[in-house]
Every structure is written in C-alpha cells, then in structure tokens.
Write an enzyme that holds these catalytic residues in place. Structure first.
Site, PDB file in Angstrom:
ATOM      1  N   GLY A  43      26.007  59.514  19.061  1.00 21.69           N
ATOM      2  CA  GLY A  43      27.363  59.667  18.522  1.00 21.69           C
ATOM      3  C   GLY A  43      28.351  58.600  18.961  1.00 21.69           C
ATOM      4  O   GLY A  43      29.202  58.177  18.193  1.00 21.69           O
ATOM      5  N   GLU A  98      32.040  58.512  25.225  1.00 18.96           N
ATOM      6  CA  GLU A  98      31.618  59.593  24.327  1.00 18.96           C
ATOM      7  C   GLU A  98      32.367  59.520  23.003  1.00 18.96           C
ATOM      8  O   GLU A  98      33.449  58.934  22.920  1.00 18.96           O
ATOM      9  CB  GLU A  98      31.904  60.958  24.984  1.00 18.96           C
ATOM     10  CG  GLU A  98      30.672  61.713  25.423  1.00 18.96           C
ATOM     11  CD  GLU A  98      29.806  62.232  24.277  1.00 18.96           C
ATOM     12  OE1 GLU A  98      29.689  61.560  23.232  1.00 18.96           O
ATOM     13  OE2 GLU A  98      29.238  63.303  24.441  1.00 18.96           O
ATOM     14  N   ASP A 102      34.157  68.278  23.101  1.00 22.47           N
ATOM     15  CA  ASP A 102      34.269  69.531  22.360  1.00 22.47           C
ATOM     16  C   ASP A 102      34.296  70.672  23.389  1.00 22.47           C
ATOM     17  O   ASP A 102      35.340  70.953  23.971  1.00 22.47           O
ATOM     18  CB  ASP A 102      33.065  69.576  21.412  1.00 22.47           C
ATOM     19  CG  ASP A 102      33.072  70.742  20.455  1.00 22.47           C
ATOM     20  OD1 ASP A 102      34.134  71.282  20.184  1.00 22.47           O
ATOM     21  OD2 ASP A 102      31.991  71.111  19.967  1.00 22.47           O
ATOM     22  N   LYS A 130      38.792  67.370  21.191  1.00 21.73           N
ATOM     23  CA  LYS A 130      38.948  68.617  20.434  1.00 21.73           C
ATOM     24  C   LYS A 130      39.249  69.731  21.444  1.00 21.73           C
ATOM     25  O   LYS A 130      38.343  70.487  21.829  1.00 21.73           O
ATOM     26  CB  LYS A 130      37.639  68.899  19.681  1.00 21.73           C
ATOM     27  CG  LYS A 130      37.780  69.790  18.463  1.00 21.73           C
ATOM     28  CD  LYS A 130      36.425  70.248  17.972  1.00 21.73           C
ATOM     29  CE  LYS A 130      35.874  69.441  16.840  1.00 21.73           C
ATOM     30  NZ  LYS A 130      34.543  69.952  16.380  1.00 21.73           N
ATOM     31  N   PHE A 151      34.792  70.873  12.071  1.00 20.35           N
ATOM     32  CA  PHE A 151      33.613  70.031  12.228  1.00 20.35           C
ATOM     33  C   PHE A 151      33.847  68.702  11.515  1.00 20.35           C
ATOM     34  O   PHE A 151      34.081  68.662  10.315  1.00 20.35           O
ATOM     35  CB  PHE A 151      32.363  70.717  11.678  1.00 20.35           C
ATOM     36  CG  PHE A 151      31.110  70.010  12.087  1.00 20.35           C
ATOM     37  CD1 PHE A 151      30.558  70.216  13.347  1.00 20.35           C
ATOM     38  CD2 PHE A 151      30.502  69.098  11.235  1.00 20.35           C
ATOM     39  CE1 PHE A 151      29.416  69.534  13.746  1.00 20.35           C
ATOM     40  CE2 PHE A 151      29.362  68.410  11.622  1.00 20.35           C
ATOM     41  CZ  PHE A 151      28.818  68.636  12.881  1.00 20.35           C
ATOM     42  N   ASP A 158      28.016  62.967  13.252  1.00 22.32           N
ATOM     43  CA  ASP A 158      27.084  63.232  12.158  1.00 22.32           C
ATOM     44  C   ASP A 158      27.070  64.691  11.745  1.00 22.32           C
ATOM     45  O   ASP A 158      27.455  65.578  12.502  1.00 22.32           O
ATOM     46  CB  ASP A 158      25.664  62.856  12.589  1.00 22.32           C
ATOM     47  CG  ASP A 158      25.096  63.843  13.616  1.00 22.32           C
ATOM     48  OD1 ASP A 158      25.742  64.042  14.674  1.00 22.32           O
ATOM     49  OD2 ASP A 158      24.048  64.456  13.343  1.00 22.32           O
ATOM     50  N   ARG A 164      27.282  59.092  10.119  1.00 24.32           N
ATOM     51  CA  ARG A 164      27.753  58.381  11.322  1.00 24.32           C
ATOM     52  C   ARG A 164      28.398  57.048  10.972  1.00 24.32           C
ATOM     53  O   ARG A 164      29.281  56.581  11.663  1.00 24.32           O
ATOM     54  CB  ARG A 164      26.580  58.075  12.269  1.00 24.32           C
ATOM     55  CG  ARG A 164      25.958  59.277  12.931  1.00 24.32           C
ATOM     56  CD  ARG A 164      25.052  58.814  14.065  1.00 24.32           C
ATOM     57  NE  ARG A 164      24.059  59.803  14.443  1.00 24.32           N
ATOM     58  CZ  ARG A 164      24.273  60.813  15.280  1.00 24.32           C
ATOM     59  NH1 ARG A 164      25.466  60.975  15.814  1.00 24.32           N
ATOM     60  NH2 ARG A 164      23.327  61.659  15.588  1.00 24.32           N
TER      61      ARG A 164
HETATM   62  P1  IMP Z   1      30.244  69.183  23.957  1.00 23.28           P
HETATM   63  O1  IMP Z   1      29.140  69.014  24.945  1.00 23.28           O
HETATM   64  O2  IMP Z   1      30.334  70.588  23.432  1.00 23.28           O
HETATM   65  O3  IMP Z   1      31.590  68.665  24.434  1.00 23.28           O
HETATM   66  O4  IMP Z   1      29.838  68.418  22.649  1.00 23.28           O
HETATM   67  C1  IMP Z   1      29.707  67.115  22.637  1.00 23.28           C
HETATM   68  C2  IMP Z   1      28.837  66.632  21.500  1.00 23.28           C
HETATM   69  O5  IMP Z   1      28.762  67.521  20.381  1.00 23.28           O
HETATM   70  C3  IMP Z   1      29.499  65.385  20.968  1.00 23.28           C
HETATM   71  O6  IMP Z   1      29.092  64.276  21.702  1.00 23.28           O
HETATM   72  C4  IMP Z   1      29.034  65.360  19.538  1.00 23.28           C
HETATM   73  O7  IMP Z   1      27.808  64.682  19.448  1.00 23.28           O
HETATM   74  C5  IMP Z   1      28.855  66.817  19.168  1.00 23.28           C
HETATM   75  N1  IMP Z   1      30.028  67.290  18.415  1.00 23.28           N
HETATM   76  C6  IMP Z   1      31.078  67.982  18.871  1.00 23.28           C
HETATM   77  N2  IMP Z   1      31.978  68.211  17.901  1.00 23.28           N
HETATM   78  C7  IMP Z   1      31.494  67.618  16.793  1.00 23.28           C
HETATM   79  C8  IMP Z   1      31.987  67.491  15.432  1.00 23.28           C
HETATM   80  O8  IMP Z   1      33.069  67.960  15.038  1.00 23.28           O
HETATM   81  N3  IMP Z   1      31.177  66.796  14.572  1.00 23.28           N
HETATM   82  C9  IMP Z   1      29.983  66.245  14.942  1.00 23.28           C
HETATM   83  N4  IMP Z   1      29.493  66.347  16.202  1.00 23.28           N
HETATM   84  C10 IMP Z   1      30.242  67.031  17.114  1.00 23.28           C
HETATM   85 MG    MG Z   2      27.467  63.036  21.307  1.00 19.53          MG
END
Ligand code: IMP
Ligand code: MG
Length: 178
Positions: A43, A98, A102, A130, A151, A158, A164
């Site tokens: 990503g 990153e 999220d 986010k 999302f 992606d 992407r």
């Molecule tokens: P986290 O570990 O929950 O913070 O998520 C991180 C990973 O989830 C990011 O590096 C993204 O690859 C994926 N991700 C989180 N939100 C989105 C989104 O809205 N669209 C696509 N991928 C996401």
């Molecule tokens: Mg990622």
C-alpha cells in the site's frame, strides 16, 4: 478505472501538496542524519517513492511486507511478516512509511518490533489518517490529511488488489462491491 469511482476524496493536486509538506517536515527534522525509510508493502509503495524523491537528503530505503487485512474490508486480527528488512536497524533512525493508519494494528506491531530490535528512534509517517477507526493508540508523528471513515482506493490503496495506481484517492461506487 476512473468510471468505478463514486467520489474523489483527495485530488491528484491535493495528494502532491500533502506529500511535499510531509517531505519538507521530515527533511527539516532529519537534517544531518541518514534515516532508514521503511516502505510497508504494498500500500505505501506509491507514497513512498514520491516521498523519498521529495526528501532530497541522504537516506536508506528498505521494504517490509506485513499483512493485517484479508482480501476484503475486515481486519483479520493479526499482523504477519511476509517480507522482512534486509539490514539491521540497531542504533539507526527509522521512519516507517505507511499508506493509511486505520485501526493502528499494523503500525503498533511494527513500531514495537523495530524498537525491540534496537533502533535509535522509530517514527511513523502515514499518508492518510483515518482516526474514526483507531483501536491501537499509536503516535503518528507525521500524518497527511484526515479522511472519513469510508473504504478508500487509489494512491496505493487497493480493493482486492486493484486501484492502487490511481493517482488520486476516492471511494468506489457501491455496485463494485456487489
Ligand atoms: P490498520 O492496521 O488497521 O491500521 O490498517 C492498515 C492497513 O489496512 C493499511 O496499511 C491498508 O493497507 C489497509 N487499509 C486501511 N484502510 C483502508 C482503506 O480505506 N482502503 C484500502 N486499504 C485500507
Ligand atoms: Mg498497508
């Protein structure tokens, strides 16, 4: 690909501005050092290349692949290392790059791992933030725009491996998911 987008959250112009601001902040804070930029695949790849080009100071570039998501929306609940770093981080200044923070699970796990390996400092730069879904309260030292709890695809993000390479960030039309 553009036809699948319902609305644009960040235009290509806004993306460029955000990246330039983050690169300038980092260049200021890391002047005189040679940090290791770690790209969290896949990503962050698009953001990473634009960011390091705009950074304009000595740096090493490294890549890690971790996963916390399945192939759809929901977090699978753990972080797996799929590809590790090629070099030690002992006594080094590390900047984790990153695409989006999220829940914070990925960055929480990575920060702890790299600190545990003896890095001198571990900071995070995330292209998007986010905050509405945060579960792990990780300090995001450098963050681009805050985005709504939707999302998103594009600029590295992606849906099932696709979108992407969109040069902007947007939300998909609902029929794409059905
Ligand atoms: P986290 O570990 O929950 O913070 O998520 C991180 C990973 O989830 C990011 O590096 C993204 O690859 C994926 N991700 C989180 N939100 C989105 C989104 O809205 N669209 C696509 N991928 C996401
Ligand atoms: Mg990622």
């Amino acid at each position: 690909m553009d036809n699948d987008i319902e609305k644009v959250i960040l235009s290509e112009e806004q993306v460029k501005t955000a990246v330039a601001q983050l690169a300038a902040q980092l260049a200021h804070d890391y002047a005189g050092k040679t940090p290791i930029f770690i790209c969290v695949l896949k990503g962050a790849s698009i953001f990473f290349t634009d960011l390091v080009k705009a950074y304009h100071q000595p740096a090493e570039l490294e890549f890690m692949d971790v996963s916390s998501y399945g192939d759809g929306f929901e977090s699978s609940g753990e972080v797996k290392i799929i590809k590790d770093l090629d070099i030690p981080v002992t006594n080094r200044d590390v900047i984790i790059v990153e695409d989006i923070i999220d829940t914070g699970r990925t960055l929480d796990a990575l920060t702890e791992l790299l600190s545990h390996r003896g890095a001198n400092s571990v900071k995070i730069v995330s292209f998007l933030d986010k905050p509405g879904r945060r579960v792990f309260q990780v300090p995001v030292d450098y963050a681009g725009p805050k985005v709504p709890n939707e999302f998103l695809v594009g600029y590295g993000l992606d849906y099932k491996g696709v979108y992407r390479n969109l040069p902007y960030v947007g939300v998909l039309k609902p029929e794409i998911y059905s």
